[in-house]
Design a protein around this motif. Structure first.
Motif, short mmCIF file in Angstrom:
data_model
loop_
_atom_site.label_atom_id
_atom_site.label_comp_id
_atom_site.label_asym_id
_atom_site.label_seq_id
_atom_site.Cartn_x
_atom_site.Cartn_y
_atom_site.Cartn_z
N ARG A 76 12.28 0.33 -5.41
CA ARG A 76 13.21 -0.49 -6.21
C ARG A 76 14.63 -0.35 -5.68
NH1 ARG A 76 10.14 1.38 -10.62
NH2 ARG A 76 11.67 3.04 -10.95
N GLY A 77 15.02 0.84 -5.30
CA GLY A 77 16.38 1.09 -4.85
C GLY A 77 16.68 0.67 -3.43
N SER A 78 15.66 0.31 -2.66
CA SER A 78 15.91 -0.03 -1.26
C SER A 78 15.61 -1.49 -0.94
CB SER A 78 15.07 0.88 -0.36
OG SER A 78 13.69 0.64 -0.60
N GLY A 79 15.54 -2.31 -1.96
CA GLY A 79 15.30 -3.73 -1.73
C GLY A 79 13.84 -4.08 -1.49
N MET A 80 12.94 -3.15 -1.71
CA MET A 80 11.51 -3.41 -1.52
C MET A 80 10.80 -3.38 -2.86
SD MET A 80 10.63 -1.17 1.89
CE MET A 80 11.31 0.37 1.28
N SER A 81 11.40 -3.98 -3.87
CA SER A 81 10.86 -3.89 -5.23
C SER A 81 9.46 -4.46 -5.34
CB SER A 81 11.80 -4.56 -6.22
OG SER A 81 11.97 -5.92 -5.89
N GLY A 82 9.06 -5.32 -4.42
CA GLY A 82 7.70 -5.86 -4.44
C GLY A 82 6.64 -4.79 -4.22
N LEU A 83 7.03 -3.67 -3.61
CA LEU A 83 6.08 -2.57 -3.40
C LEU A 83 6.03 -1.61 -4.57
CD1 LEU A 83 6.84 -1.69 0.33
CD2 LEU A 83 4.88 -2.95 -0.59
N SER A 84 6.98 -1.73 -5.48
CA SER A 84 7.02 -0.85 -6.64
C SER A 84 5.78 -1.09 -7.49
CB SER A 84 8.28 -1.12 -7.46
OG SER A 84 8.34 -0.27 -8.55
N GLY A 85 5.07 -0.02 -7.78
CA GLY A 85 3.88 -0.12 -8.63
C GLY A 85 2.61 -0.55 -7.92
N PHE A 86 2.68 -0.87 -6.63
CA PHE A 86 1.48 -1.40 -5.96
C PHE A 86 0.36 -0.36 -5.88
CE2 PHE A 86 1.92 0.62 -1.85
CZ PHE A 86 0.66 0.48 -1.27
N GLN A 87 0.69 0.93 -5.73
CA GLN A 87 -0.37 1.94 -5.62
C GLN A 87 -1.12 2.08 -6.94
OE1 GLN A 87 2.19 5.07 -4.06
NE2 GLN A 87 1.12 4.96 -2.11
N ARG A 88 -0.41 2.06 -8.04
CA ARG A 88 -1.08 2.14 -9.34
C ARG A 88 -1.91 0.88 -9.61
NH1 ARG A 88 3.99 4.90 -11.03
NH2 ARG A 88 3.42 7.01 -11.60
N GLU A 89 -1.37 -0.28 -9.22
CA GLU A 89 -2.12 -1.52 -9.42
C GLU A 89 -3.37 -1.55 -8.54
OE1 GLU A 89 -3.68 -4.75 -10.87
OE2 GLU A 89 -1.94 -3.75 -11.76
N ALA A 90 -3.26 -1.06 -7.32
CA ALA A 90 -4.44 -0.99 -6.44
C ALA A 90 -5.51 -0.09 -7.05
CB ALA A 90 -4.04 -0.48 -5.06
N GLU A 91 -5.09 1.02 -7.63
CA GLU A 91 -6.05 1.92 -8.28
C GLU A 91 -6.73 1.24 -9.46
OE1 GLU A 91 -5.77 6.05 -10.68
OE2 GLU A 91 -4.92 6.09 -8.66
N ARG A 92 -5.96 0.50 -10.26
CA ARG A 92 -6.55 -0.22 -11.39
C ARG A 92 -7.54 -1.28 -10.91
NH1 ARG A 92 -1.33 0.74 -13.67
NH2 ARG A 92 -0.45 -1.15 -12.77
N ALA A 93 -7.22 -1.96 -9.82
CA ALA A 93 -8.13 -2.97 -9.27
C ALA A 93 -9.43 -2.33 -8.79
CB ALA A 93 -7.45 -3.72 -8.11
N LEU A 94 -9.33 -1.18 -8.16
CA LEU A 94 -10.54 -0.47 -7.73
C LEU A 94 -11.37 -0.02 -8.93
CD1 LEU A 94 -9.10 1.69 -4.80
CD2 LEU A 94 -10.59 -0.32 -4.62
N ASP A 95 -10.70 0.42 -9.99
CA ASP A 95 -11.41 0.79 -11.22
C ASP A 95 -12.15 -0.41 -11.80
OD1 ASP A 95 -10.61 3.44 -11.11
OD2 ASP A 95 -8.97 3.18 -12.55
N ARG A 96 -11.47 -1.57 -11.86
CA ARG A 96 -12.10 -2.78 -12.39
C ARG A 96 -13.28 -3.22 -11.55
NH1 ARG A 96 -6.59 -4.23 -13.22
NH2 ARG A 96 -6.59 -5.42 -11.29
#
Length: 149
Positions: A76-96
């Motif tokens: 979020r602080g380095s202008g890459m806010s699109g990557l913020s939360g992606f690891q947790r979302e990927a884990e949720r997708a794998l769970d689903r």
């Protein structure tokens, strides 16, 4: 000419696959990482220096959730806010999708306030993630720029 050894047998048609072989991991380090991962307050940290194939890495072991929080803050602080939360979302997708998670000890180690020893200098990074299988040795304590410190 006859075969005196008896009737020919069918060749074995079942092809075997080798099992997945993982290196033997240091149980003490795995337990230490597991202890950091179980810190719900996300405040625990232990200074270590690791020997890995590429050299020496030093920093404070933190839990996975603390690492993910740091990841999100950095992106979020380095202008890459699109990557913020992606690891947790990927884990949720794998769970689903029903992808099973390993239930034994952790396979990854997360560090904060990292120093990487290169041939010419010490390079610093805010966070680092590596495979426990790549750690060939370790000790408590972190590297310092000034050996007298």
């Amino acid at each position: 000419m006859s075969n005196s050894e008896g009737p020919a047998t069918e060749p074995d048609t079942e092809v075997g696959h080798p099992g997945i072989v993982e290196p033997v991991l240091d149980m003490d380090l795995r337990l230490l990482v597991d202890l950091m991962d179980s810190d719900e307050a996300k405040e625990a940290a232990v200074g270590v220096t690791l020997n890995v194939p590429g050299g020496i890495i030093s920093g404070n072991i933190i839990g996975r959730e603390a690492y993910l929080d740091s990841w999100d803050a950095l992106t979020r602080g380095s202008g890459m806010s699109g990557l913020s939360g992606f690891q947790r979302e990927a884990e949720r997708a794998l769970d689903r999708a029903g992808v099973p998670k390993p239930t034994d000890f952790p396979r990854w180690i997360h560090l904060r306030d990292v120093a990487v020893m290169t041939p010419n200098r010490l390079v610093r990074f805010p966070i680092w993630r590596g495979r426990l299988a790549d750690v060939s040795g370790w000790f408590l304590g972190v590297m310092r720029d000034d050996p007298k410190a």
